[in-house]
Scaffold this motif. Structure first.
Motif, PDB file in Angstrom:
ATOM      1  N   GLY A   1       0.807  -1.220   0.000  1.00 13.77           N
ATOM      2  CA  GLY A   1       0.000   0.000   0.000  1.00 13.77           C
ATOM      3  C   GLY A   1       0.839   1.267   0.000  1.00 13.77           C
TER       4      GLY A   1
ATOM      5  N   GLN B   1       0.432   3.634  -3.138  1.00 16.92           N
ATOM      6  CA  GLN B   1      -0.829   4.379  -3.132  1.00 16.92           C
ATOM      7  C   GLN B   1      -0.878   5.376  -1.982  1.00 16.92           C
ATOM      8  N   SER B   2      -0.278   4.998  -0.844  1.00 20.81           N
ATOM      9  CA  SER B   2      -0.275   5.902   0.293  1.00 20.81           C
ATOM     10  C   SER B   2       0.557   7.151  -0.010  1.00 20.81           C
TER      11      SER B   2
ATOM     12  N   THR C   1      -1.466   9.262  -2.348  1.00 21.58           N
ATOM     13  CA  THR C   1      -2.586   9.922  -1.659  1.00 21.58           C
ATOM     14  C   THR C   1      -2.108  11.075  -0.788  1.00 21.58           C
TER      15      THR C   1
ATOM     16  N   VAL D   1      -5.055  14.398  -5.871  1.00 14.51           N
ATOM     17  CA  VAL D   1      -4.718  13.163  -6.565  1.00 14.51           C
ATOM     18  C   VAL D   1      -5.970  12.413  -7.037  1.00 14.51           C
ATOM     19  N   SER D   2      -7.143  12.863  -6.583  1.00 17.74           N
ATOM     20  CA  SER D   2      -8.340  12.042  -6.793  1.00 17.74           C
ATOM     21  C   SER D   2      -8.755  11.926  -8.265  1.00 17.74           C
TER      22      SER D   2
ATOM     23  N   ILE E   1      -7.471   6.053  -8.954  1.00 21.56           N
ATOM     24  CA  ILE E   1      -8.825   5.535  -8.746  1.00 21.56           C
ATOM     25  C   ILE E   1      -8.843   4.623  -7.521  1.00 21.56           C
ATOM     26  N   GLY E   2      -7.807   3.827  -7.360  1.00 19.40           N
ATOM     27  CA  GLY E   2      -7.730   2.940  -6.205  1.00 19.40           C
ATOM     28  C   GLY E   2      -6.924   1.715  -6.543  1.00 19.40           C
ATOM     29  N   GLY E   3      -7.041   0.694  -5.694  1.00 17.57           N
ATOM     30  CA  GLY E   3      -6.276  -0.512  -5.960  1.00 17.57           C
ATOM     31  C   GLY E   3      -6.393  -1.500  -4.833  1.00 17.57           C
ATOM     32  N   VAL E   4      -5.521  -2.502  -4.870  1.00 17.36           N
ATOM     33  CA  VAL E   4      -5.576  -3.525  -3.838  1.00 17.36           C
ATOM     34  C   VAL E   4      -4.209  -3.686  -3.170  1.00 17.36           C
ATOM     35  N   VAL E   5      -4.262  -4.150  -1.921  1.00 17.56           N
ATOM     36  CA  VAL E   5      -3.059  -4.584  -1.224  1.00 17.56           C
ATOM     37  C   VAL E   5      -3.176  -6.100  -1.151  1.00 17.56           C
TER      38      VAL E   5
ATOM     39  N   ILE F   1      -5.694  -5.281 -12.395  1.00 14.67           N
ATOM     40  CA  ILE F   1      -6.175  -4.128 -11.619  1.00 14.67           C
ATOM     41  C   ILE F   1      -6.581  -3.002 -12.570  1.00 14.67           C
TER      42      ILE F   1
ATOM     43  N   MET G   1      -9.993  -4.092 -14.009  1.00 11.93           N
ATOM     44  CA  MET G   1     -11.044  -4.081 -12.985  1.00 11.93           C
ATOM     45  C   MET G   1     -11.543  -2.664 -12.712  1.00 11.93           C
ATOM     46  N   LEU G   2     -10.623  -1.697 -12.692  1.00 10.60           N
ATOM     47  CA  LEU G   2     -11.011  -0.322 -12.363  1.00 10.60           C
ATOM     48  C   LEU G   2     -11.146   0.555 -13.608  1.00 10.60           C
ATOM     49  N   GLY G   3     -10.892  -0.035 -14.779  1.00 10.57           N
ATOM     50  CA  GLY G   3     -11.089   0.709 -16.029  1.00 10.57           C
ATOM     51  C   GLY G   3     -10.187   1.931 -16.165  1.00 10.57           C
TER      52      GLY G   3
ATOM     53  N   GLY H   1      -5.527   5.860   2.167  1.00 13.48           N
ATOM     54  CA  GLY H   1      -4.885   5.517   0.889  1.00 13.48           C
ATOM     55  C   GLY H   1      -3.874   4.382   0.945  1.00 13.48           C
TER      56      GLY H   1
ATOM     57  N   GLY I   1      -6.136  -6.186   1.394  1.00 15.10           N
ATOM     58  CA  GLY I   1      -7.237  -5.246   1.438  1.00 15.10           C
ATOM     59  C   GLY I   1      -7.303  -4.389   0.203  1.00 15.10           C
TER      60      GLY I   1
ATOM     61  N   VAL J   1      -7.510  -0.265  -1.512  1.00 14.91           N
ATOM     62  CA  VAL J   1      -7.408   1.187  -1.390  1.00 14.91           C
ATOM     63  C   VAL J   1      -8.547   1.737  -2.241  1.00 14.91           C
TER      64      VAL J   1
END
Lengths: 413, 413
Positions: free
Chosen positions: A283, A286-287, A290, A295-296, A300-304, A340, A343-345, B282, B302, B304
């Motif tokens: 993470g 992404q952290s 962020t 940054v928004s 878009i997001g993601g996974v850990v 990823i 999945m999030l396009g 994030g 998890g 984000v």
């Protein structure tokens, strides 16, 4: 002009605070071309302070003191300097009025100690304190200038900027402008960079070129002096070109930027969105992203996906991939990045998988890391790192490398 | 023993970095009863360094140097000291092997400069560098001890803690044992803690009790001196009990721990697994968790879910929940925590959603944060924070509060 900074305060010698005043003043003085060869810290002790003054007088013609102007018995900087110079302390009426106003306004009881703060050395110029009660002083004592500044940074910094620095520049009859530029590099060590630039560094006079390492990056500060600021700036430009002929491939940005900031700037310019799948970095990519405001529109997001299970559940990695190639593999990195992204396009997917350490993983030594980068409608890319740091050093460097490779990809488009 | 710290490095005199090494060493030396009367900073200049050594020898019997052990031509600390002491530089085989291993492992090109880092002063004790290539040295030169340490704090600090400080203590033949214990608190400010403990702090002699604030936490250092270590330790124990009668409800751990480490320790003891869904943080919660070795049995993974879209796609939050309550809501926090727990089949799910700042979000001021905690087969919990820090201050404090609330939950079970 050659300066020395003497910080006075037992709290510095006990390690309760760092001498950030010396850092601030040094950077300020470097900007106006004053050389500094020594910083000294002494405690609240008149005998040792006196010895430090005598030593400083032998090697500097501007001595700047910080601290020891407060109301307590321990605060003896101006008393010691006045005695050393054979001068009297006199009451500064403006400082006294500031003190009286403060106690009047707050309704606190004023003690005799507080009055002591209004005393200044006769014959000097008073530097007003707009954020506290102790005024500063600037004294021309024949061959040496003495400047006394308060210790608390929030009092000292504006006093120096607004009154101290202009007073020094006036005495210097400042004819030269000093300009400087910091160049930032990644993917090259300090020693290697210094060796590639050894001819330039050996010959430097004006502009000067100084490398500095830190946090897995190398920076280079180019500083030029000239009567005209515009000429100093073009001297820097010329030196920058000379330097980057030799190490330009590792260059990524100027001054206070970072790889992450450069990446976000580029994503914003190109209006691209990104998603991330992070195993060993957990993470961190992404952290860090962020952490930057605004940054928004990009992240878009993601996974850990720290465990194998989460790679399957959260990011649809094929069980076969993990069984056949392992998680520390190019194949796993690419699947994570591609999945990823779809999945999030988003336009871009990035992944990090590997052995952070201290233990090896699937037979790969700690520090083995695969980074995957996926672009919509394009062949994915992958990068292998072999890092040699601590667990967290490896995690942080992986994030930096991810930013660096993605930046390079984006700049080639 | 009287010590002086000499920091070597032009970057300090240019104000590029603060002399935090002197602060760290001073605090460490104060703990073992070594007096420090001077800090000195000189540039990468052998003549001025030599003069600084001569001056320090007149007033100290332990001189600690930081910096100037690197690979470049500017790095001349050990060369200058060797010459001053009339000693030779010899190759340290262990340090040379470390350097060879590093270049072997990373595949980087080793230069002649790098070999210079393996040189040490003959007749001294080598202090191993476990985080870099330059070894430290400790030399008994008749009436004065010399200790050479590297400049980068992440190399210097563990070297001093593990090798430098014990070497000094051995030479001092310390008759009094000094023991100390750090108590850590969360959820109380420094001023409030100091007020609650004012009687204890005012009366302190031996043990001493010193509060220190930093990073949203408050720590208290209790230090006791006695010929017998066991007596010093029981003096500390007694003081700890006295202190925690007054502020024990905020206490969470000892010494170098953190809320995250305490949480992981508790998860491990209770054999529990966890998953996280992070919006405003994030990935910071998971990244801090992953920083700890051995976390893989507890943290499964998890998401984000920074954007609203990713809350739906990655964590199955109902669109209706976001439309009706917004993302800065108890309902959203609870759905995130419950969904991530069930998706990954863990014992615990935790979520963070809110407005990090600087802007408000859905009419909620910056610093409004909801934390959701879900336990298998139990009613979920939620917590509202109203923070007043910067964007990143708020993100970091949210993670600390998440750890703190979850720890409290687990300790009540």
């Amino acid at each position: 002009m050659n300066a020395e900074i003497i910080a006075v305060g037992t709290e510095l010698l006990l390690g309760q605070i760092a001498n950030t005043n010396a850092q601030f003043l040094s950077a300020q003085l470097a900007e106006i071309g004053v050389n500094i060869y020594h910083h000294t810290v002494v405690g609240d002790n008149p005998a040792r302070l006196k010895k430090a003054i005598v030593q400083a007088e032998e090697r500097a013609n501007l001595i700047i003191f910080t601290g020891g102007l407060g109301p307590t018995k321990d605060d003896l900087t101006k008393e010691t300097i006045a005695q050393h110079l054979g001068k009297q302390l006199i009451i500064d009426e403006i400082a006294m009025q500031t003190i009286l106003d403060y106690f009047d306004k707050t309704g606190r009881v004023m003690t005799a100690n507080n009055k002591k703060q209004a005393l200044v050395i006769e014959g000097g110029n008073v530097l007003p304190n707009e954020h506290g009660m102790a005024p500063g002083m600037f004294i021309n004592a024949g061959s040496t200038y003495f400047m006394l500044l308060p210790g608390p940074p929030h009092e000292m910094q504006p006093m120096f900027r607004n009154y101290g620095r202009p007073a020094i520049e006036a005495e210097m009859g400042a004819t030269e402008k000093i300009e400087s530029l910091v160049l930032r590099y990644f993917g090259i060590g300090e020693a290697e960079l210094a060796e590639k630039l050894s001819d330039i560094i050996d010959e430097q006079t004006n502009p000067t070129v100084a490398p500095l390492a830190g946090d897995g990056e190398v920076t280079l500060r180019i500083t030029a002096r000239h009567r005209q600021g515009s000429v100093a700036r073009s001297m820097i430009k010329e030196m920058e070109e000379k330097v980057n002929l030799l190490v330009g491939e590792y260059f990524y940005g100027y001054d206070e930027t970072s790889l992450m900031r450069e990446l976000l700037k580029t994503l914003e310019e190109k209006k691209l969105t990104i998603a991330a799948a992070e195993s060993l970095t957990g993470g961190l990519f992404q952290s860090e992203m962020t952490a930057v405001v605004g940054v928004s529109t990009m992240l878009i997001g993601g996974v850990v996906c720290y465990s194998n299970q989460s790679k399957l559940t959260l990011c649809n990695v094929k069980e076969e991939t993990i069984n056949k190639y392992g998680v520390v593999s190019e194949q796993c990195a690419i699947e994570l990045a591609e999945n990823i992204r779809s999945m999030l396009g988003t336009d871009i997917g990035i992944s990090f998988t590997g052995a952070a350490g201290p233990d090896s993983l699937e037979g790969n030594p700690a520090g083995t890391v695969w980074i995957g980068i996926s672009f919509k409608n394009q062949q994915p890319k992958s990068y292998l790192l072999k890092l040699a740091g601590s667990r967290n050093g490896n995690r942080k460097r992986s994030v930096k490398y991810g930013c660096y490779y993605l930046l390079q990809e984006l700049q080639q488009r």
